[in-house]
Design an enzyme around this catalytic site. Structure first.
Site, PDB file in Angstrom:
ATOM      1  N   CYS A  91       0.810  -1.224   0.000  1.00  0.00           N
ATOM      2  CA  CYS A  91       0.000   0.000   0.000  1.00  0.00           C
ATOM      3  C   CYS A  91       0.838   1.266   0.000  1.00  0.00           C
ATOM      4  CB  CYS A  91      -0.946  -0.011   1.191  1.00  0.00           C
ATOM      5  SG  CYS A  91      -2.032  -1.460   1.203  1.00  0.00           S
ATOM      6  N   HIS A 141      -2.072   8.305   5.992  1.00  0.00           N
ATOM      7  CA  HIS A 141      -2.417   7.012   5.392  1.00  0.00           C
ATOM      8  C   HIS A 141      -3.852   6.671   5.774  1.00  0.00           C
ATOM      9  CE1 HIS A 141      -1.598   3.243   3.466  1.00  0.00           C
ATOM     10  NE2 HIS A 141      -1.767   2.541   4.568  1.00  0.00           N
ATOM     11  N   GLU A 147      -0.549   5.678  13.563  1.00  0.00           N
ATOM     12  CA  GLU A 147      -0.178   6.863  12.798  1.00  0.00           C
ATOM     13  C   GLU A 147      -0.432   8.141  13.598  1.00  0.00           C
ATOM     14  OE1 GLU A 147      -0.653   8.672   8.298  1.00  0.00           O
ATOM     15  OE2 GLU A 147      -2.155   7.242   9.022  1.00  0.00           O
ATOM     16  N   LYS A 160      -9.170   8.633   2.375  1.00  0.00           N
ATOM     17  CA  LYS A 160      -9.777   7.306   2.253  1.00  0.00           C
ATOM     18  C   LYS A 160     -11.199   7.265   2.789  1.00  0.00           C
ATOM     19  CE  LYS A 160      -5.502   4.548   2.201  1.00  0.00           C
ATOM     20  NZ  LYS A 160      -4.473   5.562   2.479  1.00  0.00           N
ATOM     21  N   HIS A 184      -9.680   2.491   0.087  1.00  0.00           N
ATOM     22  CA  HIS A 184      -8.251   2.166   0.067  1.00  0.00           C
ATOM     23  C   HIS A 184      -7.908   1.446  -1.232  1.00  0.00           C
ATOM     24  CE1 HIS A 184      -4.280   1.289   1.103  1.00  0.00           C
ATOM     25  NE2 HIS A 184      -4.424   0.617   2.235  1.00  0.00           N
ATOM     26  N   PHE A 211       1.776  -3.504   3.814  1.00  0.00           N
ATOM     27  CA  PHE A 211       2.063  -4.828   4.353  1.00  0.00           C
ATOM     28  C   PHE A 211       3.545  -5.141   4.151  1.00  0.00           C
ATOM     29  CE2 PHE A 211      -2.415  -6.914   3.953  1.00  0.00           C
ATOM     30  CZ  PHE A 211      -2.865  -6.114   4.982  1.00  0.00           C
TER      31      PHE A 211
END
Length: 412
Positions: free
Chosen positions: A167, A307, A318, A336, A341, A400
């Protein structure tokens, strides 16, 4: 341009976007700044699985975007990338017929590549045998092909590659594109990210790991970054492409500079395959590296495009990272809440939105943020867009494998 203090600015002269928020940069920006809920809906291809909603792009016409003869040979991820690249190059005011293609590079991010084509052809193999599998399967599914097809379309004969950092892929691509300019290898780099894998196999995988929102009956409210009731992300497709040049070259030809990419940092958590390191120590390395690369102090950051996936673990990690490193000063948003996403394309979409935020002096709100998590001690913009003097902004992307990328943008 490398300044006296060693900072290198890459000018963003063109942006192209094909997102669940809209076809084209202006349409996407308007929906993102309106933040009137998640652009999610039931996805017909997912009708047979429990996680059946996603942020798709139903109005995208591949034949109109890239031509009928090309469209049938390309995976949807490549179709989206080509459409975004065409808009970005036109927005930059560049004519591929007149440039030196050997000095033009393409760096694109993608986490999964042509998975939709792979799944479709695997079903043909099972139902009808190997002789019915498309001869174009490999160039449709290979993760590098979106970048290759962009190069073929615009005559870019410089370095051409794809970054695959899950991502974080789109943000990683932008960072690497800037390095091609700084090294002197390229004069123009077309960069960004693309993803199109709203298909049963991929979404079932996310479903089984518990990463997706359970609000299948409330698609418009399902993605809710930083909200106390967030419960997972909503999968999406999309693409965003930026054109990067040296500022002096852009100014010499009278180009508009939307923003500058002035810093980039990357790191690894080295912790877990799918969960972020809870303290954000790995992500902090990337954020501090971007600040150091730009020669800026943490307190200079006015805005963070987070993010912000709408998952319990990511958003809390975050938030703690932003507060620890940047303090209480910067405004924070996550797009998002609108776009969902889009995996490998997410970082590129968010860098593009951050560039528009710097240019327009307007911070998009975080959609569906009705009750901010009390553990998230940040100035998260919600309800309405906020006019702001954004001189320095960062865009965070985490993937990931614990792969982190942070892009820092400044006003030209």
């Amino acid at each position: 341009m490398t300044s006296a203090d060693g900072r290198f600015d890459a000018a963003v002269t063109g942006i192209g976007m094909v997102t669940p928020a809209g076809l084209g940069t202006q349409a996407s920006w308007e929906r993102i700044t309106a933040a009137d809920g998640t652009a999610a809906r039931p996805v017909p291809a997912l009708a047979e699985i429990r996680a059946s909603i996603g942020c798709s792009i139903p109005d995208f016409d591949p034949a109109a975007a890239v031509g009928r003869r090309k469209a049938w040979r390309l995976d949807r991820s490549s179709q989206l990338a080509l459409a975004a690249a065409a808009e970005a190059v036109a927005d930059a005011g560049l004519d591929p017929a007149t440039w030196d293609g050997a000095r033009v590079g393409v760096v694109l991010g993608s986490g999964i590549g042509g998975a939709a084509s792979w799944e479709k052809q695997h079903q043909i193999l099972r139902d009808h045998g190997s002789q019915k599998v498309s001869a174009l399967l490999i160039p449709m599914l290979a993760v590098n092909m979106a970048a290759g097809y962009i190069a073929m379309e615009i005559g870019a004969r410089g370095p051409n590659f794809v970054t695959a950092t899950a991502c974080a892929s789109g943000a990683t691509a932008v960072g690497q594109a800037r390095e091609l300019l700084r090294s002197g290898r390229c004069d123009v780099v077309v960069t960004g990210g693309t993803e199109a894998c709203l298909i049963p196999s991929i979404i079932s995988g996310f479903q089984q790991m518990g990463a997706l929102s359970a609000r299948q009956d409330e698609p418009g409210a399902a993605s809710r970054p930083f909200d106390v009731d967030r419960d997972g992300f909503v999968p999406a497709e999309g693409a965003a492409v930026l054109v990067l040049e040296r500022p002096e070259s852009a100014r010499a030809r009278g180009a508009r500079i939307r923003a500058c990419v002035s810093g980039y940092g990357a790191s690894a958590d080295a912790y877990n395959a799918t969960a972020p390191e809870p303290s954000g120590a790995g992500a902090e390395l990337a954020l501090r590296a971007a600040l150091d690369d730009a020669g800026l102090a943490p307190e200079s950051v006015d805005h963070v495009n987070a993010h912000g996936t709408s998952t319990p673990l990511n958003d809390l990690m975050e938030a703690r990272l932003i507060r620890r490193v940047l303090g209480e000063g910067p405004s924070v948003t996550s797009v998002k809440g609108v776009t969902g996403h889009s995996l490998g394309a997410a970082g590129a979409i968010e860098v593009a939105v951050t560039a528009l935020t710097v240019q327009n002096g307007l911070v998009p709100p975080t959609a569906n943020l009705t009750s901010q998590d009390p553990e998230i001690d940040l100035d998260v913009v919600a309800k309405a867009p906020r006019p702001a003097n954004v001189r320095v902004a960062v865009s965070n992307s985490f993937g990931f494998g614990g792969q982190n990328a942070v892009v820092l943008l400044t006003r030209p």
